[in-house]
Design an enzyme around this catalytic site. Structure first.
Site, PDB file in Angstrom:
ATOM      1  N   CYS A   1       2.266   0.215  -8.394  1.00 11.61           N
ATOM      2  CA  CYS A   1       3.310   0.827  -7.568  1.00 11.61           C
ATOM      3  C   CYS A   1       4.594   0.953  -8.367  1.00 11.61           C
ATOM      4  O   CYS A   1       5.466   1.742  -8.020  1.00 11.61           O
ATOM      5  CB  CYS A   1       3.501   0.075  -6.260  1.00 11.61           C
ATOM      6  SG  CYS A   1       3.731  -1.640  -6.491  1.00 11.61           S
TER       7      CYS A   1
ATOM      8  N   GLY B   1       2.344   2.314   5.469  1.00 10.43           N
ATOM      9  CA  GLY B   1       3.521   1.647   6.030  1.00 10.43           C
ATOM     10  C   GLY B   1       4.011   2.320   7.310  1.00 10.43           C
ATOM     11  O   GLY B   1       4.477   1.662   8.242  1.00 10.43           O
TER      12      GLY B   1
ATOM     13  N   GLU C   1       5.755  -3.360   1.240  1.00 12.81           N
ATOM     14  CA  GLU C   1       5.863  -3.039  -0.184  1.00 12.81           C
ATOM     15  C   GLU C   1       5.020  -1.798  -0.387  1.00 12.81           C
ATOM     16  O   GLU C   1       3.815  -1.873  -0.590  1.00 12.81           O
ATOM     17  CB  GLU C   1       5.342  -4.240  -0.986  1.00 12.81           C
ATOM     18  CG  GLU C   1       6.024  -4.398  -2.306  1.00 12.81           C
ATOM     19  CD  GLU C   1       5.243  -3.710  -3.404  1.00 12.81           C
ATOM     20  OE1 GLU C   1       5.564  -2.528  -3.638  1.00 12.81           O
ATOM     21  OE2 GLU C   1       4.351  -4.314  -3.981  1.00 12.81           O
TER      22      GLU C   1
ATOM     23  N   GLY D   1       0.842  -1.202   0.000  1.00 14.47           N
ATOM     24  CA  GLY D   1       0.000   0.000   0.000  1.00 14.47           C
ATOM     25  C   GLY D   1       0.869   1.240   0.000  1.00 14.47           C
ATOM     26  O   GLY D   1       2.038   1.202  -0.399  1.00 14.47           O
TER      27      GLY D   1
HETATM   28  C1  UN1 Z   1       2.032  -3.358  -7.491  1.00 17.06           C
HETATM   29  O1  UN1 Z   1       1.690  -2.415  -8.212  1.00 17.06           O
HETATM   30  O2  UN1 Z   1       1.632  -3.418  -6.294  1.00 17.06           O
HETATM   31  O3  UN1 Z   1       6.035  -5.131 -11.608  1.00 17.06           O
HETATM   32  C2  UN1 Z   1       2.849  -4.479  -7.934  1.00 17.06           C
HETATM   33  C3  UN1 Z   1       4.839  -4.930 -11.778  1.00 17.06           C
HETATM   34  C4  UN1 Z   1       3.887  -5.962 -11.269  1.00 17.06           C
HETATM   35  C5  UN1 Z   1       3.685  -5.776  -9.812  1.00 17.06           C
HETATM   36  C6  UN1 Z   1       3.181  -4.459  -9.397  1.00 17.06           C
HETATM   37  N1  UN1 Z   1       4.421  -7.270 -11.537  1.00 17.06           N
HETATM   38  O4  UN1 Z   1       4.402  -3.946 -12.324  1.00 17.06           O
END
Ligand code: UN1
Length: 516
Positions: free
Chosen positions: A303, A252, A269, A247
């Site tokens: 992310c 976090g 993460e 998130g």
């Molecule tokens: C995420 O956005 O939480 O590398 C993970 C990537 C994907 C994972 C994204 N395999 O864009």
């Protein structure tokens, strides 16, 4: 009105009808729904698909208790046998791929190929975990004492909590769960309150795999459905020794200290503010495609989304106008429709954040191309035009993550300077460089280069494969999930020293002779 032989409406079936049909096919029980429950919305149209019965705090605590008991039985099952459960889960996911992928589209708004890709990631991590179930090995280590042996053993750890976000509503669970389960842990999952349906569907698939396996201990895989207060129960419960949370960095900052206080292991993460550098020698056609996917894919809601682009001054005028054109012509709209590349934002709040960031960027001297609401949709879905913003420098909103399709573009002239700028933000998830210059490429991935958990050459920062460890440094939280040796976070390591002689030599030459 002109007459036409074409069907009056070529629009697909209602989102809610289609989603409910999928939920029924995947075996989600009626008891999961209640008219008083939390509404599960589709960002495609804004309509309510169903009302989901939420987990009460007491039920959440009971679920953690069941998971703790399940762990105590599951840890004794040989790891390759645990792998067999995950092999069956992979098979069930293969069978359900079209339905689950489609449900990801309907509930999270991903375009069709990304919805399917998400389920593919689940299948891939299952395959990885099956192999891993025969490779959970430790080292034997040279000991300084005669007739002794020293080794490491890896043991199951306990209940693994998983808190996941809306943008990868099912894959993130699988990166954690597939590893945790072969490692001998049980798993309690708190999915995003915005994606309860895909969680329910995944749970139904897990139950099918468990049945085929011949039954797993009750409580091995639990799901807690609800808001923040339910997540907090998982974070604070002493029976959960490891928790993986995906998130924002703000989340976090709340979760991390609470876990630290009770000495639980945190796999965090968190946010990313990912950058790419386009160097003078870059293959600009390739860079253009890589940038477009990384910046606009998933409507900028990964992310790993590309948010900052540093373009060398010698190629800026060749690349950036082309990019602006791509931004102006990319197909936005219903993610179910063929050819759509940019679907809806998850909700109105995401759009408001985007607007605020763009206003700030303008105030800081940014030139905004695109942006604003895309209104060519006949429903309540929130669609945004992706924005490319030419910025005079890395200031204001450029230094932080806005979870929306905004790409800030800046010029650079000196390689060392651009590396410093690249690293001068809080987050440290993913990064890339487009260059055909070996020295630059190697410098970028070297100790003095990108400070991120992921550093790529000639591909964008998003779309990582499951085989590598996934996660990032600094405000991204430092956790690693998925491939490589990320499994070690889900196990406890014991160092064992065994004396098979008849004397008792002490380490470091210590003498401690007692009269015995
Ligand atoms: C995420 O956005 O939480 O590398 C993970 C990537 C994907 C994972 C994204 N395999 O864009």
């Amino acid at each position: 009105m002109t007459a036409s032989l074409k069907p009056v409406s070529s629009a697909p079936a209602s989102v809610a009808d289609e989603a409910r049909a999928i939920l029924a096919r995947l075996g989600v029980p009626e008891s999961a729904f209640a008219s008083t429950g939390r509404p599960a919305l589709s960002p495609i149209t804004g309509e309510v698909i169903a009302h989901v019965r939420e987990t009460t705090p007491d039920e959440a605590k009971a679920a953690i208790g069941r998971a703790d008991a399940a762990f105590k039985a599951w840890r004794k099952v040989p790891a390759p046998k645990r792998g067999e459960f995950i092999r069956l889960l992979g098979e069930e996911l293969r069978a359900a791929k079209d339905d689950l992928g489609r449900l990801v589209t309907l509930e999270a708004g991903k375009i069709v190929s990304e919805g399917l890709g998400e389920v593919q990631e689940m299948i891939d991590i299952c395959d990885f975990a099956v192999g891993l179930s025969r490779q959970l090995y430790g080292l034997t280590i040279a000991t300084e004492r005669a007739d002794h042996r020293m080794m490491e053993t890896w043991h199951p750890l306990g209940v693994c909590g998983v808190i996941s976000a809306f943008n990868f509503p099912v894959a993130v669970w699988s990166w954690n769960a597939a590893l945790a389960l072969v490692c001998g842990d049980s798993v309690v999952w708190k999915p995003s309150e915005k994606t309860l349906l895909t969680a329910l569907a995944t749970h139904a698939i897990v139950e099918r795999a468990a049945k085929r396996f011949g039954g797993v201990p009750e409580g091995l895989c639990e799901v807690l459905l609800g808001g923040r207060e339910i997540g907090e129960i998982l974070v604070e419960d002493h029976r959960v020794p490891v928790l993986s949370a995906t998130g924002s960095t703000a989340m976090g900052r709340q979760v991390g200290p609470k876990l630290a206080e009770r000495f639980a292991r945190a796999i965090l993460e968190l946010g990313g503010n990912n950058a790419a550098i386009v160097a003078p020698s870059a293959d600009l056609d390739l860079a253009l495609r890589g940038i477009a996917f990384a910046a606009m894919g998933t409507a900028g809601q990964r992310c790993t989304t590309l948010r900052r682009l540093f373009v060398h001054e010698s190629v800026y005028d060749q690349l950036v106008p082309r990019l602006v054109k791509v931004y102006g012509s990319v197909k936005i709209g219903d993610p179910r429709a063929e050819g759509t590349l940019v679907g809806p934002l998850i909700d109105k709040a995401a759009f408001d954040n985007m607007e605020r960031a763009l206003d700030e960027a303008r105030a800081a001297g940014g030139k905004v191309h695109g942006g604003g609401r895309y209104t060519d949709v006949a429903n309540e879905g929130v669609y945004a035009r992706p924005a490319l913003v030419e910025m005079p420098s890395q200031t204001g909103p450029v230094t932080r993550e806005t979870f929306a399709p905004i790409l800030y573009v800046m010029r650079y002239s000196d390689f060392d300077e651009v590396i410093a700028l690249h690293n001068a933000v809080g987050a440290g998830l993913s990064s890339s460089i487009f260059t055909l210059n070996l020295r630059e490429a190697e410098a970028f991935v070297s100790a003095a280069g990108s400070d991120c958990g992921i550093a790529n050459v000639n591909i964008g920062p998003s779309g990582a494969e499951i085989g590598g460890a996934f996660g990032g440094e600094k405000e991204t939280g430092g956790g690693r999930e998925s491939g490589s040796d990320a499994w070690k976070a889900y196990m406890r390591r014991a160092t064992n020293t065994i004396n098979y002689g008849s004397t008792l030599p002490l380490a470091q030459g210590v003498k401690f002779d007692v009269d015995a």
